[in-house]
Structures are given as C-alpha cells and as structure tokens.
Design an enzyme around this catalytic site. Sequence first.
Site, short mmCIF file in Angstrom:
data_model
loop_
_atom_site.label_atom_id
_atom_site.label_comp_id
_atom_site.label_asym_id
_atom_site.label_seq_id
_atom_site.Cartn_x
_atom_site.Cartn_y
_atom_site.Cartn_z
N CYS A 42 34.06 -18.59 35.19
CA CYS A 42 32.99 -17.60 35.17
C CYS A 42 33.10 -16.72 33.95
CB CYS A 42 33.12 -16.67 36.39
SG CYS A 42 32.68 -17.43 37.94
N CYS A 46 30.61 -11.89 36.06
CA CYS A 46 30.02 -12.62 37.19
C CYS A 46 30.03 -11.76 38.46
CB CYS A 46 30.78 -13.91 37.45
SG CYS A 46 30.08 -14.88 38.80
N ARG A 49 32.50 -12.71 44.26
CA ARG A 49 33.62 -11.93 44.78
C ARG A 49 34.87 -12.22 43.94
NH1 ARG A 49 36.91 -11.67 49.47
NH2 ARG A 49 36.77 -13.92 49.72
N CYS A 73 30.38 -21.97 36.50
CA CYS A 73 29.80 -21.31 37.66
C CYS A 73 28.27 -21.38 37.57
CB CYS A 73 30.24 -19.85 37.67
SG CYS A 73 29.35 -18.82 38.84
N CYS A 76 26.70 -17.42 37.19
CA CYS A 76 26.72 -16.59 35.98
C CYS A 76 26.53 -17.39 34.68
CB CYS A 76 28.02 -15.78 35.91
SG CYS A 76 29.49 -16.80 35.67
ZN LIG Z 1 30.35 -16.93 38.00
#
Ligand SMILES: [Zn+2]
Length: 377
Positions: A42, A46, A49, A73, A76
């Site tokens: 990411c 991002c 969590r 990801c 993002c």
């Molecule tokens: Zn991400």
Amino acid sequence: MNSPARLPRAPAPERRWELVSGRSRSADGQFVYAVRTTGIYCRPSCSARRPLRDNVEFYETPALARAAGYRACLRCHPDAAMSSGSELIRVLCAHLDACPDASLAELAKLAQKSPSHTHREFKRATGLTPGQYAREVRSQKLRAELSRGSPVARAGYAAGYGSSSRLYTSPSGALGMEPSRYKRGAEAITIRFATCPTSLGELLLGRTERGVCAVSLGEDPRDLERELAREFPKAELIRDDDALKQELTLIVAFVASEAALPDLPLDLRGSLFQKRVWNLLRQIPAGQTATYAELAEKLGQPTAARAVARACATNPVALLVPCHRVIRSSGELAGYRYGLSRKKALLEREAERASASDRSDLKGRAAQLKRPSRGRS
Ligand SMILES: [Zn+2]
C-alpha cells in the site's frame, strides 16, 4: 537473495512506520509498505486498517514490493502514487539506487510511459541518462565498499557489478582506474594547475587526465593554490602553465564577457546527489537564473532545497559548473563561495550578453521582414 544489486538504501524504518501510522499523504510515492499476512502493498496514506508493526515491510518502490511477491492494494492504488513528474523521477532514481541493473524497459514499465519518453524525462530532470545514473550508483557503492576495506571482488559484487570482470572492462568506467590501485589509496591522482589574472581577480584552473577538476577565484594565487591542496590532499599537484594555456584563455574571455562559457570536459568528484545538482546547474542557460527550490523540484526532491544549496556551495569547478546562476526564491543573490560581488558581476555580464544577442536576433529577424515578402501569404 538472488539479486546482488538489491541493496536497501539507508532506511529509516521507524520513521516510515510513523508516516504509515499517521496515514501521511506527503509520504505517498516515497515508499510503499507491504503486509506479510495479506501479501498486499500500500501507499503510506492508504485508508486500510493498520497492520501490526511486526508484519510490515517497507520497499523503496512498488516494483521492489512486486519483486518480493506482493500485490498492489486495490483500495489505494500504490502504483499510481507516482504519477506526477517529479515524484516519478524520484521513484525512478530510488529504483536505480536499489537496482542499478534495471533496464530501460523495466523503468518504463514502472513509469507507465514509453521507454523513449522515460529516457527523455529522466535526462531532462537529472541531467543524466538512466544508464549514466546507474553507473554512478554502482561506482559510488564500489568506492564506499572499497574504502570500508572490502576485498575488491566482494566490493564489486555488493556494488552491483555482476562479475568482477565488469570492473575492469570499461577503463573510464567504475573508478577511472583499476580497483586494486584505487584500494591502495591511489586517489593519488595528478592534477596540473595554473593561475592567471582575470577581470574578476585571480583564477586557478586544475585538470586531471580526465578533465577540469578545479576552478576557483580569489585575490591571491598562492591562497588558491593552498586551497587546491586542501581539497585534494592526496593528489600530486604540478604547476603547468603551458599545458593549460588554452583552457585559461577560454575562461578568461568568458569572465571578460567576450565569449560564451567554454564546454570543457570535467572531472567532477562528489556524491551522487552533488553530481546531479552540478549537472542541473550546467543546464541553466547563460543570462538566466534558477532558485534552489526550482532545482530541488527538478531533482524530484522538492524538500531538498537546502541540500541543493549545500551542493552549490561545494561546487569544485566555479564558472564551468555555473553555481553563480542560482539565487534564492526571494530573488536575493544568496551567497557565493568566491564573493557576492563576483557573483553579481558575472550575472550582470551574462544578462547583458544574452540581451545583446537577443537584440541581434531581433535585428536579423527585422531585416528578414523588411525584405520583399515574395511568396508569403
Ligand atoms: Zn492500500
């Protein structure tokens, strides 16, 4: 590890973790973080969590994360984080820092542009082709390894020269000399130098067999000579007015505003960052100025204006690397190692010369217009 070229850049993982924890947008494009438990990487901002710190790895570029087996990801889009120009250059540089063996095709894929576009943009931003940049990276790593005392073969391997034979195949390449000679402390280069008066004071010029390595200005030629010895403590310094007559004549004519800046071969010694800055300085046209912030932006490191200023201040080759053409964003001239009055004079002379040549351009064009306009619609 199957790629000897993949050396992590001096990382500050804890700082990176802070940026990730804070979902820092400004860190996007600087690195990506990958999560071992999910196999996904990411951008720092991002919205997903946050994983446990222990499950996180950092990579300089998305390509490196992919090479390590991670997937981008979908939330993002970390690969798109470097779509802006300077960001892109920074990412390409980071990739080459880590993998100097990267091909142009690989860089182009990373940039999501054509190879020729990538090559052109890289050259425009850094003053070096990707290949030249990669050679610099390897040679810097090699120097660092050798001066740390590593055996030649291991140093070459660590620096990304696949086999040690490649250290020797290009004579002008890695070190400009055999690695073993370098290791023996043979930074002991020979520098021929001469001094002469100019309209802005005394000038010293020094040259190795590869090119000009020193140009400085001052009041007293003996001071300039002492300064040269301080900068090249291991070099053999030989005064040689005859050998340098031609170079000196060209530079004196430039200082007197009688000729353009000569394009002499240079032998610049410095860190990769310094060399990148010095290369950029050479792209500022005579009669124009750039600011430290603009140069930092061009280098793809918009927050590095102070580092750029330091690189300008440590420029060993005055005039030929025209650090006098850099000013503060406020328009102030800022400092000049060889005196502010000299910087001011140089800028004024260059501006005058540039506008004079503009005027003669205009005259030329005016003359063309006055000619009977046969055949023009
Ligand atoms: Zn991400």
